[in-house]
Structure formats: C-alpha cells, structure tokens
Write an enzyme that holds these catalytic residues in place. Structure first.
Site, short mmCIF file in Angstrom:
data_model
loop_
_atom_site.label_atom_id
_atom_site.label_comp_id
_atom_site.label_asym_id
_atom_site.label_seq_id
_atom_site.Cartn_x
_atom_site.Cartn_y
_atom_site.Cartn_z
CG LEU A 109 -2.02 -1.15 1.22
CD1 LEU A 109 -2.84 -1.04 2.46
CD2 LEU A 109 -2.96 -0.68 0.02
CB CYS A 159 -5.01 -4.76 1.27
SG CYS A 159 -3.39 -4.96 0.83
CB THR A 168 -5.59 -9.76 -5.23
OG1 THR A 168 -5.23 -8.89 -3.95
CG2 THR A 168 -5.18 -8.65 -6.42
N GLY A 202 -5.23 -11.40 -12.12
CA GLY A 202 -4.95 -11.77 -13.56
C GLY A 202 -6.06 -12.94 -13.94
N GLY A 224 -9.02 -10.18 -13.22
CA GLY A 224 -8.75 -10.98 -14.39
C GLY A 224 -9.47 -10.87 -15.80
N GLY A 244 -7.26 -4.32 -14.39
CA GLY A 244 -6.17 -4.10 -13.67
C GLY A 244 -5.06 -4.70 -14.40
C1 DHB Z 1 -1.92 -4.31 -2.40
C2 DHB Z 1 -3.14 -4.04 -2.22
C3 DHB Z 1 -4.13 -4.41 -2.60
O1 DHB Z 1 -5.60 -4.29 -2.26
C4 DHB Z 1 -3.93 -5.74 -3.29
O2 DHB Z 1 -5.05 -6.26 -3.80
C5 DHB Z 1 -2.81 -6.38 -3.73
C6 DHB Z 1 -1.64 -5.59 -3.32
C7 DHB Z 1 -0.71 -3.76 -1.95
O3 DHB Z 1 -0.54 -2.45 -2.12
O4 DHB Z 1 0.42 -4.41 -1.65
#
Ligand code: DHB
Length: 304
Positions: free
Chosen positions: A75, A131, A193, A217, A244, A265
C-alpha cells in the site's frame, strides 16, 4: 445499428462500463487525469490512499506468472493530504474519479473518507478493506459487522457514492456485500485479489519481501465471476466486477453475471491503456451481433 455503452453507476454517468482498477497506473494525480480523458474509459480509480504516507515494501514486490501476477506493494501512497494536493494540480478529469482509500480502524477510515470526499474532483469513494496481506486491513473486510459499521459511519459524514471493495478470501463474500448494502453502501466492487504466495525453489524461501501477496489476472477471473454472480442474486446494489478481465468476452461475462461496470487491472499493467479501446470495440460488436441496443440490458441476464 449503433449501440449505447453508457451506464449509470450509483449516480455517476459513465461513457462506457470500463473502469481503471485501483492500483494500476493510478498513483499520480496528473497521470490519472490524463488516463481519464481516454474516450473508451468510463471511470478511473486511484491507488488506495491512507491517512499517513506509506513507503510500501522493498523489492521484490511482484511475481509474474503465466496466469497472472502476485503483487505485494504494501500500500505505498503519499498520504491523503499530499494526494489531494496532487489532485489540485492534476487539471480536469475526463471521466469520474473514484478515490480508493483505507484505514486501520473505523475512526481512521472515516477520517480519510471525510478528507478525500471534500475534493471536488472526487466523484465516488471505494473503501479498500480487502488488501489481502497488510495486517489491520484484510481483517476488516472479512467481518460483515465491521464492514457495516465502517460504511454506516462514513455515510454519516460523506454524501458521495461509497463502494466497498470486497475480499474473495472468505466464504462470507455475500454476507459482507449484504452488510455493506444494509449499512448504506451505494455499491460493491467484487473482488480484490486472492491471498497468495510464491516460493523460490533455489533460494528455498518466499520470493516477495512481504511474503504474501495478492493474485490477480486470468487465474482470478472465474472466482471473481462467481462472487459477482452470487452477490447479484442476493444483494440489490450495483456491482463493479473486477478480477482478471482480459478480453471483451470477459467484460460481457461479468455483466451477464450482474456487474453494472467492470474494472480492469492486470491487463492494463501488461498491455497498456490501448486495451480500453479494444474492449469497447469488442463489446460494441458483441451487442450489435446480438441485436442489443444498450449494454445496460445485459446486466444480470444470465440469471433468467
Ligand atoms: C496491494 C493492495 C491490494 O489491495 C491488493 O489487492 C494487492 C496488493 C498492495 O498495495 O500491496
């Protein structure tokens, strides 16, 4: 036949359903403003912004796989005040700007939301509670009651549309979406993710400096699609499909599953912003071939 790609998303008017996902090319305000002017882009999303600046993790932060990426940036962001200063200097935006943000607890989430929503360039907010590997964040997004509390508190102070970016790292994705909706969220983004790891067989240790990362992806697509499908069945707020997407058919599939718009993305990181034009053309041709006048007509169509 001319087809209509415009969509309305919780009060925002998008030229197309194609959105730049958070974390992709979106760290500087000026860059986002440039990208927002691309004709086939519906909206752009910022990298997730927090209260204080964060350096992120040291390299390596990304692993490239045949079927996607695992990234673990940690982040990195300049903090909300500096980010707003960047927006001041960015000039005008050609499509709505969605500000992604995070906080380590509900008070901090609310504080960031209040500050970020004040900027006139910001059309909507997207709360990143998902995240997968930064501790303090991922824990919030898998608990429906915490997400509800965060949404209710933000909505008390912020009158711009609020989206919640959902985590696929739970069996409660529908419950979290429902909790967000009942607490007043204007939409959900499904999904962030998947928590993942990569190990170096020669060095006998994890590759990423943060050890864990988020898988994006093509490998993520069927999981994300399933989440959108399940949420659409149960929860009555707009969904931004994310995960993806790499072809116009993926866009179609997400919309048939119930997404009102689709965020891109990994494919943009791989191939650049030209992909927006390609996908918009493919989407138009699909609708023409099917004799469908507006892309809005295919949202949720697979549920009949
Ligand atoms: C990061 C943040 C996310 O929300 C994610 O899905 C993948 C990586 C990051 O900043 O590390």
């Amino acid at each position: 036949m001319t087809v209509d790609l415009r969509v309305d998303l919780s009060g925002m008017h998008l030229k197309t359903p194609l959105i730049l996902a958070s974390g992709i090319l979106g760290l500087s305000g000026r860059m986002l403003a440039e990208i927002s002017k691309i004709e086939s882009i519906g909206a752009v999303t910022t990298k997730s912004i927090g209260l204080k600046p964060r350096d992120g993790y040291p390299n390596p932060t990304i692993v490239v796989l045949p079927y996607g990426f695992i990234n673990s940036m940690g982040l990195p962001n300049p903090g909300v005040e500096s980010f707003l200063a960047e927006l001041d200097e960015a000039g005008g935006f050609g499509s709505p700007l969605i500000a992604s943000f995070y906080g380590y607890n509900i008070d901090e989430i609310t504080e960031v939301a209040k500050i970020i929503a004040r900027h006139q360039a910001v059309s909507a907010l997207e709360l990143n509670v998902s995240c997968p590997h930064v501790s303090g964040i991922s824990e919030i997004g898998v608990k429906p009651e915490l997400v509800a509390e965060a949404v209710a508190k933000v909505k008390k102070y912020v009158d711009k549309p609020l989206f919640v970016k959902l985590s696929p790292n739970t069996h409660l994705v529908v419950e979290v979406a429902r909790a967000a909706a009942e607490a007043g969220a204007d939409g959900v983004t499904a999904v962030n993710t998947v928590k993942a790891i990569a190990i170096d067989a020669e060095l006998c240790k994890p590759i990423l400096s943060g050890v864990y990362g988020g898988l994006s992806g093509p490998a993520l697509k069927p999981i994300a699609l399933r989440c959108v499908y399940e949420i659409y069945k149960e929860v009555d707020i707009p969904i931004i499909g994310c995960g993806g997407v790499s072809s116009y058919l993926d866009v179609v599939e997400f919309m048939l599953a119930g997404a009102s718009a689709v965020a891109l993305g990994s494919i943009i990181a791989l191939k650049g912003v030209e992909v927006f034009g390609e996908l918009a053309r493919g989407l138009s041709r699909y609708l023409e071939r099917k004799g469908i006048r507006s892309v809005r007509e295919i949202v949720g169509l697979s549920h009949r």
